[in-house]
Motif scaffolding. Structure first.
Motif, PDB file in Angstrom:
ATOM      1  N   GLU A  33     -14.477  -3.089  -1.349  1.00  0.00           N
ATOM      2  CA  GLU A  33     -13.226  -2.593  -0.755  1.00  0.00           C
ATOM      3  C   GLU A  33     -13.553  -1.644   0.412  1.00  0.00           C
ATOM      4  OE1 GLU A  33      -9.417  -2.637  -0.263  1.00  0.00           O
ATOM      5  OE2 GLU A  33     -10.366  -3.869  -1.829  1.00  0.00           O
ATOM      6  N   GLU A 126      -8.243 -11.089  -0.764  1.00  0.00           N
ATOM      7  CA  GLU A 126      -7.285  -9.979  -0.736  1.00  0.00           C
ATOM      8  C   GLU A 126      -7.564  -8.959  -1.839  1.00  0.00           C
ATOM      9  OE1 GLU A 126      -5.143  -9.485   1.672  1.00  0.00           O
ATOM     10  OE2 GLU A 126      -6.002 -11.294   2.558  1.00  0.00           O
ATOM     11  N   CYS A 127      -7.485  -9.408  -3.131  1.00  0.00           N
ATOM     12  CA  CYS A 127      -7.602  -8.421  -4.219  1.00  0.00           C
ATOM     13  C   CYS A 127      -9.012  -8.372  -4.806  1.00  0.00           C
ATOM     14  CB  CYS A 127      -6.573  -8.696  -5.316  1.00  0.00           C
ATOM     15  SG  CYS A 127      -6.912 -10.186  -6.260  1.00  0.00           S
ATOM     16  N   ASP A 142      -3.662 -14.297  -9.053  1.00  0.00           N
ATOM     17  CA  ASP A 142      -2.994 -13.003  -9.208  1.00  0.00           C
ATOM     18  C   ASP A 142      -2.108 -12.664  -8.016  1.00  0.00           C
ATOM     19  OD1 ASP A 142      -4.123 -12.363 -11.667  1.00  0.00           O
ATOM     20  OD2 ASP A 142      -4.265 -10.242 -11.033  1.00  0.00           O
ATOM     21  N   CYS A 143      -2.677 -12.804  -6.790  1.00  0.00           N
ATOM     22  CA  CYS A 143      -1.916 -12.301  -5.628  1.00  0.00           C
ATOM     23  C   CYS A 143      -1.668 -13.373  -4.580  1.00  0.00           C
ATOM     24  CB  CYS A 143      -2.650 -11.109  -5.014  1.00  0.00           C
ATOM     25  SG  CYS A 143      -4.102 -11.592  -4.087  1.00  0.00           S
TER      26      CYS A 143
END
Ligand code: AMP
Length: 212
Positions: A33, A126-127, A142-143
């Motif tokens: 991240e 993304e996640c 999930d996203c």
């Protein structure tokens, strides 16, 4: 959670954190991240992660200890990817003094199976979570984010990560192996079977502690 890269720590951690309603703390995810957001930490660690090496013990330990002091980790937490060296484990032992004992889960998987699995692994851009093995869907469950290979899952880097695991992280099995809260599960089973084995082993270890 202990185990070589690709043993299923991340996949199991997501499931277990949901089952027990505790935060899943993945040092790899925190670092990826930071790399994505190009923070000072991210810029510092990008090349190390992409080469398969380990980042500095003091820096990663500080990040984890700060995270463990957050209110959501008070009732328990799941560590994925930390500790990875004996020095990190010793720091964590000091941090855990006067707290409930750690429960250690080792997920065992052969190097051959690690190489096979990581050649096919995809994560969400993304996640950051692992795509589910059985899915052919090109989007994250999930996203809805796009699935991409992990930068450090190329075969040469995986071989380096395995070597780092053998030299620096496997000694933790000896560090923790004598504790009554040490559990070992077979990571070559189906994902649901691994989860069931972990839940059983952890609940037995936790109730053994209560009975003391
Ligand atoms: P992981 O997602 O756990 O496989 O971690 C990916 C990469 O992040 C590792 O190959 C290391 O470069 C770095 N990393 C993650 N956790 C640690 C740690 N506890 N100590 C040092 N480096 C770490």
């Amino acid at each position: 959670m202990l185990g070589p890269p690709g043993a299923g720590k991340g996949t199991q951690a997501v499931r277990l954190a949901r089952i027990w309603s505790i935060p899943h703390i993945s040092t790899g995810a925190i670092l990826r991240e930071a790399v994505k957001a190009e923070t000072p930490l991210g810029l510092e660690v990008k090349a190390i992660i992409e080469s398969g090496g380990l980042i500095d013990d003091a820096a990663i330990t500080r990040i984890v200890c700060e995270r463990l002091l957050q209110p959501d980790a008070r009732a328990g937490f799941l560590l994925d990817g930390f500790p990875r060296t004996v020095a990190q484990a010793e720091s964590l032992d000091r941090f855990m003094q006067d707290r409930e004992p750690l429960i250690i889960i080792e997920i065992v998987l052969s190097e051959e199976e690690v190489l096979h699995r990581l050649a096919a692994r995809m994560i969400c851009s993304e996640c950051g979570i692992n795509a589910q093995d059985e899915s052919e869907d090109p989007r994250c469950h999930d996203c809805g984010g796009r699935l991409v290979p992990r930068a450090d899952d190329q075969e040469a880097v995986v071989r380096k990560r395995l070597e780092v695991y053998r030299k620096q992280t496997e000694p933790l099995v000896a560090h923790y192996g004598g504790r009554p809260t040490f559990c070992r599960v077979d990571g070559a089973q189906l994902v649901d079977e691994v989860t069931a084995d972990i839940v059983k082993a952890v609940e037995a270890a936790a109730s053994g502690q209560k009975g003391r």
